[in-house]
Design a protein around this motif. Sequence first.
Motif, PDB file in Angstrom:
ATOM      1  N   LEU A 196       0.814  -1.229   0.000  1.00  0.00           N
ATOM      2  CA  LEU A 196       0.000   0.000   0.000  1.00  0.00           C
ATOM      3  C   LEU A 196       0.838   1.266   0.000  1.00  0.00           C
ATOM      4  CD1 LEU A 196      -2.839  -1.050   2.471  1.00  0.00           C
ATOM      5  CD2 LEU A 196      -2.956  -0.893  -0.026  1.00  0.00           C
ATOM      6  N   LYS A 197       2.089   1.179   0.395  1.00  0.00           N
ATOM      7  CA  LYS A 197       2.876   2.413   0.411  1.00  0.00           C
ATOM      8  C   LYS A 197       3.114   2.946  -0.996  1.00  0.00           C
ATOM      9  CE  LYS A 197       7.806   1.635   0.046  1.00  0.00           C
ATOM     10  NZ  LYS A 197       8.252   0.243   0.081  1.00  0.00           N
ATOM     11  N   CYS A 198       3.005   2.056  -1.987  1.00  0.00           N
ATOM     12  CA  CYS A 198       3.180   2.465  -3.384  1.00  0.00           C
ATOM     13  C   CYS A 198       1.881   2.985  -3.976  1.00  0.00           C
ATOM     14  CB  CYS A 198       3.661   1.271  -4.191  1.00  0.00           C
ATOM     15  SG  CYS A 198       3.649   1.524  -5.975  1.00  0.00           S
ATOM     16  N   PHE A 234      11.889 -10.536   3.628  1.00  0.00           N
ATOM     17  CA  PHE A 234      13.069  -9.937   3.004  1.00  0.00           C
ATOM     18  C   PHE A 234      12.550  -8.903   2.004  1.00  0.00           C
ATOM     19  CE2 PHE A 234      14.316 -14.261   4.089  1.00  0.00           C
ATOM     20  CZ  PHE A 234      15.600 -14.144   4.572  1.00  0.00           C
ATOM     21  N   HIS A 235      13.142  -7.744   1.961  1.00  0.00           N
ATOM     22  CA  HIS A 235      12.792  -6.798   0.886  1.00  0.00           C
ATOM     23  C   HIS A 235      14.081  -6.122   0.466  1.00  0.00           C
ATOM     24  CE1 HIS A 235      10.861  -3.720  -1.510  1.00  0.00           C
ATOM     25  NE2 HIS A 235      11.449  -2.788  -0.782  1.00  0.00           N
ATOM     26  N   ASN A 236      14.648  -6.590  -0.623  1.00  0.00           N
ATOM     27  CA  ASN A 236      15.947  -6.060  -1.035  1.00  0.00           C
ATOM     28  C   ASN A 236      16.037  -5.804  -2.543  1.00  0.00           C
ATOM     29  OD1 ASN A 236      15.833  -8.907  -1.373  1.00  0.00           O
ATOM     30  ND2 ASN A 236      18.039  -8.950  -1.657  1.00  0.00           N
ATOM     31  N   GLY A 268       8.948  -6.631  -2.272  1.00  0.00           N
ATOM     32  CA  GLY A 268       8.556  -6.074  -3.571  1.00  0.00           C
ATOM     33  C   GLY A 268       9.776  -5.818  -4.436  1.00  0.00           C
ATOM     34  N   GLY A 269       9.607  -4.897  -5.382  1.00  0.00           N
ATOM     35  CA  GLY A 269      10.750  -4.460  -6.176  1.00  0.00           C
ATOM     36  C   GLY A 269      11.151  -5.371  -7.320  1.00  0.00           C
ATOM     37  N   ILE A 270      10.369  -6.425  -7.566  1.00  0.00           N
ATOM     38  CA  ILE A 270      10.680  -7.308  -8.700  1.00  0.00           C
ATOM     39  C   ILE A 270       9.793  -6.855  -9.856  1.00  0.00           C
ATOM     40  CG2 ILE A 270      10.908  -9.690  -9.487  1.00  0.00           C
ATOM     41  CD1 ILE A 270      10.590 -10.500  -6.478  1.00  0.00           C
ATOM     42  N   LEU A 323       4.951 -12.587  -2.250  1.00  0.00           N
ATOM     43  CA  LEU A 323       5.573 -11.419  -2.867  1.00  0.00           C
ATOM     44  C   LEU A 323       4.753 -10.205  -2.451  1.00  0.00           C
ATOM     45  CD1 LEU A 323       6.202 -12.712  -6.511  1.00  0.00           C
ATOM     46  CD2 LEU A 323       7.821 -12.670  -4.608  1.00  0.00           C
ATOM     47  N   GLU A 324       5.383  -9.037  -2.475  1.00  0.00           N
ATOM     48  CA  GLU A 324       4.701  -7.798  -2.067  1.00  0.00           C
ATOM     49  C   GLU A 324       4.840  -6.747  -3.164  1.00  0.00           C
ATOM     50  OE1 GLU A 324       6.648  -6.715   1.578  1.00  0.00           O
ATOM     51  OE2 GLU A 324       5.825  -8.408   2.686  1.00  0.00           O
ATOM     52  N   PRO A 325       4.249  -6.989  -4.331  1.00  0.00           N
ATOM     53  CA  PRO A 325       4.433  -6.016  -5.404  1.00  0.00           C
ATOM     54  C   PRO A 325       3.734  -4.682  -5.120  1.00  0.00           C
ATOM     55  CG  PRO A 325       2.859  -7.697  -6.066  1.00  0.00           C
ATOM     56  CD  PRO A 325       3.424  -8.132  -4.746  1.00  0.00           C
ATOM     57  N   GLY A 326       4.439  -3.611  -5.369  1.00  0.00           N
ATOM     58  CA  GLY A 326       3.835  -2.282  -5.354  1.00  0.00           C
ATOM     59  C   GLY A 326       3.802  -1.808  -6.793  1.00  0.00           C
ATOM     60  N   GLU A 327       4.923  -1.243  -7.211  1.00  0.00           N
ATOM     61  CA  GLU A 327       5.042  -0.705  -8.568  1.00  0.00           C
ATOM     62  C   GLU A 327       4.654  -1.734  -9.642  1.00  0.00           C
ATOM     63  OE1 GLU A 327       5.987   2.620  -9.241  1.00  0.00           O
ATOM     64  OE2 GLU A 327       5.393   2.074 -11.277  1.00  0.00           O
ATOM     65  N   ALA A 328       5.069  -2.989  -9.466  1.00  0.00           N
ATOM     66  CA  ALA A 328       4.783  -3.995 -10.500  1.00  0.00           C
ATOM     67  C   ALA A 328       3.282  -4.199 -10.694  1.00  0.00           C
ATOM     68  CB  ALA A 328       5.459  -5.327 -10.135  1.00  0.00           C
ATOM     69  N   GLY A 336       2.324   4.900  -9.321  1.00  0.00           N
ATOM     70  CA  GLY A 336       3.080   4.436  -8.164  1.00  0.00           C
ATOM     71  C   GLY A 336       3.802   5.561  -7.448  1.00  0.00           C
ATOM     72  N   TYR A 337       3.699   5.582  -6.136  1.00  0.00           N
ATOM     73  CA  TYR A 337       4.402   6.567  -5.317  1.00  0.00           C
ATOM     74  C   TYR A 337       4.044   7.997  -5.720  1.00  0.00           C
ATOM     75  CZ  TYR A 337       6.914   2.393  -3.975  1.00  0.00           C
ATOM     76  OH  TYR A 337       7.209   1.134  -3.517  1.00  0.00           O
ATOM     77  N   THR A 338       2.835   8.193  -6.215  1.00  0.00           N
ATOM     78  CA  THR A 338       2.393   9.542  -6.585  1.00  0.00           C
ATOM     79  C   THR A 338       1.215   9.964  -5.720  1.00  0.00           C
ATOM     80  OG1 THR A 338       1.014   8.555  -8.282  1.00  0.00           O
ATOM     81  CG2 THR A 338       3.120   9.443  -9.001  1.00  0.00           C
TER      82      THR A 338
HETATM   83  C1  PLP Z   1       8.423  -0.619  -0.769  1.00  0.00           C
HETATM   84  C2  PLP Z   1       8.134  -2.003  -0.330  1.00  0.00           C
HETATM   85  C3  PLP Z   1       7.434  -2.888  -1.163  1.00  0.00           C
HETATM   86  C4  PLP Z   1       6.967  -2.516  -2.555  1.00  0.00           C
HETATM   87  O1  PLP Z   1       8.041  -2.216  -3.378  1.00  0.00           O
HETATM   88  P1  PLP Z   1       7.841  -1.954  -4.958  1.00  0.00           P
HETATM   89  O2  PLP Z   1       9.206  -1.572  -5.411  1.00  0.00           O
HETATM   90  O3  PLP Z   1       6.855  -0.862  -5.138  1.00  0.00           O
HETATM   91  O4  PLP Z   1       7.392  -3.255  -5.538  1.00  0.00           O
HETATM   92  C5  PLP Z   1       7.193  -4.156  -0.693  1.00  0.00           C
HETATM   93  N1  PLP Z   1       7.600  -4.545   0.545  1.00  0.00           N
HETATM   94  C6  PLP Z   1       8.258  -3.716   1.385  1.00  0.00           C
HETATM   95  C7  PLP Z   1       8.661  -4.180   2.721  1.00  0.00           C
HETATM   96  C8  PLP Z   1       8.556  -2.429   0.977  1.00  0.00           C
HETATM   97  O5  PLP Z   1       9.229  -1.610   1.798  1.00  0.00           O
END
Ligand code: PLP
Length: 365
Positions: free
Chosen positions: A36-38, A161-163, A198-200, A229-234, A323-325
């Motif tokens: 949700l932060k994205c 893990f979120h890297n 996230g971030g994939i 998985l925790e996709p935001g932007e994707a 995303g992030y807007t």
């Molecule tokens: C920011 C974040 C995400 C989402 O990242 P995206 O790059 O938008 O996919 C997922 N998990 C955690 C813990 C985050 O901090």
Amino acid sequence: MPDTPYYLIDKSRLLPNLEKIAWLREESGAKSLLALKCFATWGVFDLMRQYMDGTTSSSLFEVKLGAEEFGGETHAYSVAWADHEIDEVIRVSDKVIFNTANQLRRFEAPSRDHTRGLRVNPGVSTSDFDLADPARPFSRLGEHAPEDIEPVADMISGFMFHNNCENADFERFDAMLGMIEQRFGHLIRRMDWISLGGGIHFTGDGYPLDKLAERLKRFGGQNEVQVYLEPGEAAITNSTTLEVTVLDTLHNGKNLAIVDSSVEAHMLDLLIYRESGKMTPDDGPEEWMICGKSCLAGDIFGEFRFPQPLTAGDRLSVQDAGGYTMVKKNWFNGVKMPAIAIRETDGTERLVRDFGYDDFKAALG
Ligand SMILES: *Cc1c(COP(=O)(O)O)cnc(C)c1O
């Protein structure tokens, strides 16, 4: 349709992302939770929840929004929980994920009957930007040493893990997951679930989704864990535009057009990460710099090409503005906050939220 500026979320452009997410779950067993932060514009959650398993969060308010408006599984993570938050976090979430062993111990009693996890910082990341690199030196984001995790491992059933950061390179993801398994494998195998964050960028064109599915399935199988998985932007990439109107034009070495929006107020990440916005189509003989209407000198969306000279009244669509807007929009300069509109799959558009002077005033006192 509303007056500009407004964000326009197009469900038919959101769908291809969601279909890939659902396919990945089918093939790999990995569940996907929206970060949700994205993106937290809950007017499209009715569609998103048909393809995703729930939400993950960075604060109590996000946890509540996810539980209220998205449903499914609600993961509650925060860099640090406050004493007055923890009971509500536990009440409205399915899992609580602590950032440190210290917080886990501090809230051991109130969280005892809840599913608990811990954020682990593997010390590797794909971010090129120090500001957004969870593995930066002296990072506060998660426990990094197996010997600090070992003593609390019996209190939790999973790790987060979120890297990754906008990582479109499957081989790189694969290599980093291998490093994670090597360093933390003995602990991972004691857990029931693992979130890989996230971030994939797996919804991007040309991403080898089948390879990712195979890798996630193997990771889950060999370690006997449920993978998340925790996709935001994707999840929302390319789904949304920022609709603006040209208010004025001038020439100072370059053609300049001022629009009824502001990068700092409405697309802040472009400034923070020093990126240009996107405009399509971006061709033609005319080259123009598109500028925001705040008084920040560097409030610039980017330079783009057009078929003919711009004039006041022209409508422009800034691409990839989801995303992030909307989660970061602010009242800098008192610029009117963009309304939010949704385009349904049948092409009809509806306004879901508008903002006026009263909202500006109410945010300040
Ligand atoms: C920011 C974040 C995400 C989402 O990242 P995206 O790059 O938008 O996919 C997922 N998990 C955690 C813990 C985050 O901090």
